[in-house]
Design a protein around this motif. Structure first.
Motif, short mmCIF file in Angstrom:
data_model
loop_
_atom_site.label_atom_id
_atom_site.label_comp_id
_atom_site.label_asym_id
_atom_site.label_seq_id
_atom_site.Cartn_x
_atom_site.Cartn_y
_atom_site.Cartn_z
N VAL A 1 4.43 45.77 25.54
CA VAL A 1 5.01 45.43 26.83
C VAL A 1 4.39 44.15 27.37
CG1 VAL A 1 5.23 46.20 29.23
CG2 VAL A 1 5.53 47.84 27.36
N GLN A 2 3.07 44.06 27.27
CA GLN A 2 2.38 42.86 27.77
C GLN A 2 2.87 41.59 27.08
OE1 GLN A 2 -1.56 41.69 26.27
NE2 GLN A 2 -2.34 42.10 28.36
N ARG A 3 3.02 41.67 25.77
CA ARG A 3 3.34 40.44 25.04
C ARG A 3 4.81 40.04 25.19
NH1 ARG A 3 -0.74 39.79 19.89
NH2 ARG A 3 -2.62 40.24 21.09
N TRP A 4 5.71 41.03 25.27
CA TRP A 4 7.11 40.65 25.53
C TRP A 4 7.25 40.05 26.93
CZ3 TRP A 4 10.41 39.62 22.02
CH2 TRP A 4 10.44 40.32 20.80
N ARG A 5 6.52 40.60 27.88
CA ARG A 5 6.56 40.01 29.22
C ARG A 5 5.99 38.60 29.21
NH1 ARG A 5 4.40 45.18 32.87
NH2 ARG A 5 6.32 46.42 32.70
N ALA A 6 4.88 38.42 28.51
CA ALA A 6 4.27 37.08 28.44
C ALA A 6 5.22 36.09 27.77
CB ALA A 6 2.95 37.15 27.68
N ALA A 7 5.90 36.55 26.70
CA ALA A 7 6.83 35.66 26.00
C ALA A 7 7.98 35.26 26.91
CB ALA A 7 7.36 36.35 24.75
N ALA A 8 8.54 36.21 27.67
CA ALA A 8 9.64 35.89 28.58
C ALA A 8 9.19 34.93 29.66
CB ALA A 8 10.19 37.18 29.20
N VAL A 9 7.98 35.11 30.18
CA VAL A 9 7.47 34.22 31.21
C VAL A 9 7.29 32.81 30.65
CG1 VAL A 9 5.42 33.71 32.61
CG2 VAL A 9 6.41 36.00 32.63
N ILE A 10 6.82 32.70 29.42
CA ILE A 10 6.69 31.38 28.80
C ILE A 10 8.05 30.70 28.70
CG2 ILE A 10 6.19 30.20 26.62
CD1 ILE A 10 3.91 32.24 26.23
N VAL B 1 10.80 31.26 30.52
CA VAL B 1 11.25 30.87 31.86
C VAL B 1 10.52 29.62 32.32
CG1 VAL B 1 11.32 31.58 34.28
CG2 VAL B 1 11.93 33.21 32.49
N ARG B 2 9.20 29.59 32.09
CA ARG B 2 8.43 28.39 32.45
C ARG B 2 8.97 27.16 31.74
NH1 ARG B 2 3.04 27.64 29.28
NH2 ARG B 2 4.70 27.19 27.77
N ASN B 3 9.24 27.28 30.44
CA ASN B 3 9.75 26.14 29.68
C ASN B 3 11.08 25.65 30.23
OD1 ASN B 3 7.51 26.46 28.07
ND2 ASN B 3 8.63 27.35 26.33
N GLN B 4 11.97 26.59 30.55
CA GLN B 4 13.29 26.22 31.04
C GLN B 4 13.21 25.61 32.44
OE1 GLN B 4 14.78 26.12 28.14
NE2 GLN B 4 16.68 27.07 28.88
N LEU B 5 12.37 26.16 33.28
CA LEU B 5 12.18 25.56 34.61
C LEU B 5 11.58 24.17 34.49
CD1 LEU B 5 10.86 28.45 36.90
CD2 LEU B 5 12.97 27.13 37.20
N GLU C 1 -0.02 30.33 22.30
CA GLU C 1 1.41 30.64 22.28
C GLU C 1 1.91 30.90 20.87
OE1 GLU C 1 3.92 28.06 24.55
OE2 GLU C 1 2.44 27.80 26.14
N ALA C 2 1.40 30.14 19.91
CA ALA C 2 1.84 30.34 18.53
C ALA C 2 1.48 31.73 18.03
CB ALA C 2 1.24 29.27 17.63
N THR C 3 0.26 32.17 18.37
CA THR C 3 -0.18 33.51 17.96
C THR C 3 0.68 34.58 18.62
OG1 THR C 3 -2.45 32.69 17.73
CG2 THR C 3 -2.14 35.08 17.86
N ARG D 1 14.34 31.02 20.72
CA ARG D 1 14.23 30.02 21.79
C ARG D 1 12.80 29.67 22.12
NH1 ARG D 1 18.58 31.89 20.97
NH2 ARG D 1 20.54 30.88 21.57
N LEU D 2 11.86 30.42 21.60
CA LEU D 2 10.46 30.07 21.78
C LEU D 2 9.91 29.24 20.62
CD1 LEU D 2 9.00 33.37 23.26
CD2 LEU D 2 9.16 31.15 24.40
N GLN D 3 10.74 29.04 19.58
CA GLN D 3 10.31 28.17 18.49
C GLN D 3 10.14 26.75 19.01
OE1 GLN D 3 9.50 29.29 15.56
NE2 GLN D 3 10.32 31.37 15.78
N PRO D 4 9.24 25.98 18.41
CA PRO D 4 9.00 24.62 18.92
C PRO D 4 10.26 23.77 19.03
CG PRO D 4 7.32 25.24 17.32
CD PRO D 4 8.34 26.35 17.31
N SER D 5 11.18 23.91 18.08
CA SER D 5 12.40 23.10 18.12
C SER D 5 13.48 23.77 18.96
CB SER D 5 12.93 22.86 16.71
OG SER D 5 13.18 24.09 16.06
N GLY D 6 13.64 25.08 18.82
CA GLY D 6 14.70 25.79 19.53
C GLY D 6 16.04 25.47 18.91
#
Length: 709
Positions: free
Chosen positions: A679-688, A690-694, A597-599, A101-106
């Motif tokens: 932990v940091q990166r999984w949290r960052a990915a989830a926040v991204i 959530v941000r995208n969906q909001l 984000e891609a990295t 779901r974080l892929q550019p197309s999803g």
């Protein structure tokens, strides 16, 4: 998005049950999917074992255990378990789910076919738009956006009643009260805020009629001139309507709302759309000519029994339907108004709706029937089309998604040959207030009567209730009723555009802009005035658009300035603030650690997912991710029920969940200060995510995300 997972799971289970229990797939039990109360139990669940228990004569728990044991493998599903209570629960492959779901197309949207026409706004072109029109436009535009999100092609129409009594009244005001010529009216339009000028003039004309009802004959004469054309009254009406429509478009552009086609009622008349529809109605026996009684000489449509009860429980013929924007009747023969004392046939008249008056003038019901036939491709005639103006700037993200294409309008003759194909829709949604429920039912009755019941099924009246003001807002805007009056005792303050008592849409937006800009300046003193105003406009639009859809559409709403603009309550700005906060977190991380984000996405594949799996002390991060994925499911519910408060409340609850996660103890939520890279990166990915969906949810509501707040 979660619905592709639902689809795959249902397909797999249906085939499995058919094999396991020798069931016919066509008669297999329905597969309801829901969410267990906590993530320890699973991510998705189904009560299908309960539905099978009686048929198989087995305990639900035993069935669930058998299905879980035979489930096999399905991409995206990590584990299947049978709960002690008989539920069948599924655990998703959480890392793969988030990464996809974080892929550019999803995940690809679910395919849909058949064009929908959404008609909304439809403000009478005789004065400025008011606060009530903002609810219609916000609801209509949100409908357009969710349909397009679903993959449904949509044509957005705005109906312009340029031949109605409201325009005629303003013509009377200019010609009779002010003794103005067309050239003088043009000069006024060029030197004043013309829609505001006409607002006041319309109220004066209303008072002038009230003082002497015989003056209504002047309205009737003017209306006749406008409908027939070729005279000065018609020229003045055309100028007024054109100029006012252009102001309405600018007002709606401020709300990030635009259209594909302006449909002018005058073209429906001049192109004889009604004559075509009338011939069909007569041939099918849907209308007949009254030869005696009070409606002698009128063509009438018998009213079906189920049309006689209106939403307020009164007899539907007591007042009949309302014109599109103004609740004034359009003539003494506009409908049967109940029994007439001493009339032997009054009971029959009471069950009939006048379609054509005895003087040969078609009522607005007749025009709307013809228009509905055309929308569905059933009329056999078409408009000519002209470019009304280039796409208005400043509307992105607009509902059309086609900022490079012009706004089209109907025309009677000429036009351009390279126009898009308009009309001929598979589905029609008419966004019109609840007072017109009766009229919309008549449109369906007409479709059924001429042999198109499927057209009636595909015609949807998207109704909504009125907008009033809270007492606090009425006081602030100068509309507070006298303290000792009956109006002061009511829970809200009603307004009336007909009497000139109402909040103009642009005035409301200006006040919201000013308040929001002041708040932005208070929080960000270093911003330039221009930047603060730009952000203030975004916040103001979020405030009004969210407020207009967060209540059930069947509920009268009392608009409140402070509630709409609150950064902390259930409001559009609150959701914007959650997105801005998420953006700030990632921007700081990006600036400090130097990756984008891609990295980040690429690195997730090689990191242990303990944080996402809840192995570090809790499922909060995954619960937030799963909730964010439900946007497409919520959109499906919105389209099915036409209840947009569901979307608003989902976005608000997701913003609340994000803020709740953000406020957890740092060991459970920190990103910037977290030393464990995985932990940091999984949290960052989830926040991204959530941000995208909001952000997508806000876009569906026509709201921009500001860079800061």
């Amino acid at each position: 998005m979660i619905l592709p997972v639902h689809d795959d799971l249902r397909t797999h289970l249906t085939r499995l049950l058919a094999t396991l229990y020798a069931l016919d797939e066509a008669t297999a039990p329905s597969l309801t999917l829901d969410y267990p109360p906590n993530r320890d139990l699973g991510d998705l669940g189904t009560p299908v074992a309960f539905e099978l228990a009686r048929r198989l004569r087995k305990a639900p728990r035993a069935i669930a255990q058998e299905v879980a044991a035979a489930f096999g493998t399905l991409e995206g599903i990590r584990q299947v378990s049978a709960a002690p209570n008989g539920y069948l629960n599924f655990f998703l492959d959480r890392p793969a789910f988030l990464i996809e779901r974080l892929q550019p197309s999803g995940p690809a949207p679910r395919p849909a076919t058949g064009k929908a026409i959404v008609e909304h706004t439809a403000i009478n072109p005789n004065k400025a738009a008011h606060v009530g029109h903002l609810r219609n436009a916000a609801l209509g535009d949100t409908l357009v956006r969710v349909l397009r999100f679903r993959g449904i092609p949509v044509e957005v129409q705005n109906y312009i009643d340029d031949t109605g009594v409201q325009v005629a009244d303003v013509v009377v005001g200019f010609r009779v009260l002010e003794q103005k010529t067309l050239d003088q009216i043009r000069e006024i339009a060029g030197t004043t805020q013309f829609d505001y000028y006409c607002w006041d003039l319309y109220a004066r004309v209303t008072e002038w009629y009230d003082a002497d009802k015989e003056r209504l004959a002047i309205r009737a004469s003017t209306l006749h001139d406008i409908e027939h054309g070729g005279n000065e009254n018609a020229e003045i009406a055309a100028f007024i309507a054109d100029r006012i429509v252009r102001t309405h478009l600018k007002t709606m552009a401020r709300m990030n709302i635009d259209y594909d086609l302006l449909t002018w009622e005058g073209d429906i008349l001049r192109l004889k759309f009604w004559a075509q529809a009338f011939d069909v109605l007569k041939a099918k026996g849907a209308v007949h000519l009254r030869s005696e009684g009070r409606l002698a000489g009128c063509w009438v449509m018998p009213i079906q029994e189920d049309l006689e009860a209106t939403p307020d429980g009164k007899n539907s013929n007591a007042q009949g339907p309302k014109p599109k924007d103004n609740p004034e009747a359009d003539g003494p023969e506009s409908e049967a108004q109940g029994p007439k004392p001493g009339s032997d046939d009054s009971e029959g008249e009471e069950r009939e709706k006048v379609i054509v008056r005895s003087n040969g003038v078609v009522t607005y019901v007749g025009k709307d029937i013809a228009y509905q036939f055309w929308k569905l491709g059933l009329l056999g005639r078409d408009f000519h089309y002209r470019v009304f103006e280039p796409r208005l700037p400043g509307t992105a993200p607009s509902s059309s998604g086609r900022q490079d294409l012009p706004l089209w309008a109907t025309t009677t003759s000429g036009g351009q040959s390279d126009h898009p194909l308009f009309g001929g829709a598979a589905y029609v949604y008419n966004v019109i207030d609840v007072r017109q429920s009766y009229l919309q039912k008549l449109l369906k009755q007409a479709l059924i009567a001429v042999g198109h019941p499927e057209g009636a099924e595909r015609s949807h009246h998207f109704s909504y209730e009125m907008v009033a003001l809270s007492h606090a807002t009425a006081r602030e805007l100068g509309y507070a009723p006298p303290p000792d009056s009956e109006d002061a005792k009511r829970p809200f303050v009603e307004v009336s555009g007909r009497k000139g008592l109402g909040v103009k849409a642009d005035d409301l937006l200006n006040i919201l802009n000013e308040k929001a800009t002041g708040e932005v300046r208070k929080r960000n003193a270093e911003l330039s005035q221009d930047e603060a105003q730009r952000i203030g406009r975004m916040i103001a639009i979020a405030a009004v658009r969210y407020f207009m859809i967060k209540f059930s559409r069947g509920k009268v709403i009392a608009f409140d300035l402070d509630e709409a603009l609150s950064f902390e309550g259930e409001s559009g700005p609150y959701i914007q603030y959650a997105v801005v906060r998420a953006n700030n977190i990632f921007q700081k991380l990006q600036q400090r650690d130097g990756f984008d984000e891609a990295t980040l996405l690429q690195s997730l594949k090689d990191l242990p997912p303990a944080e996402l799996l809840g192995e570090n002390g809790g499922h909060e991060l995954w619960a937030l991710t799963l909730e964010a994925s439900r946007l497409d499911e919520v959109v499906e519910q919105v389209i099915r029920t036409l209840e947009f408060s569901v979307l608003a409340k989902y976005a608000f609850s997701l913003a609340q969940a994000f803020n709740g996660f953000y406020n957890l103890p740092p060991a459970r939520s920190s990103i910037l200060n977290e030393e464990r890279q995985d932990v940091q990166r999984w949290r960052a990915a989830a926040v991204i995510y959530v941000r995208n969906q909001l952000s997508k949810a806000l876009e569906l509501m026509g709201v921009h995300v500001p860079p800061r707040m």
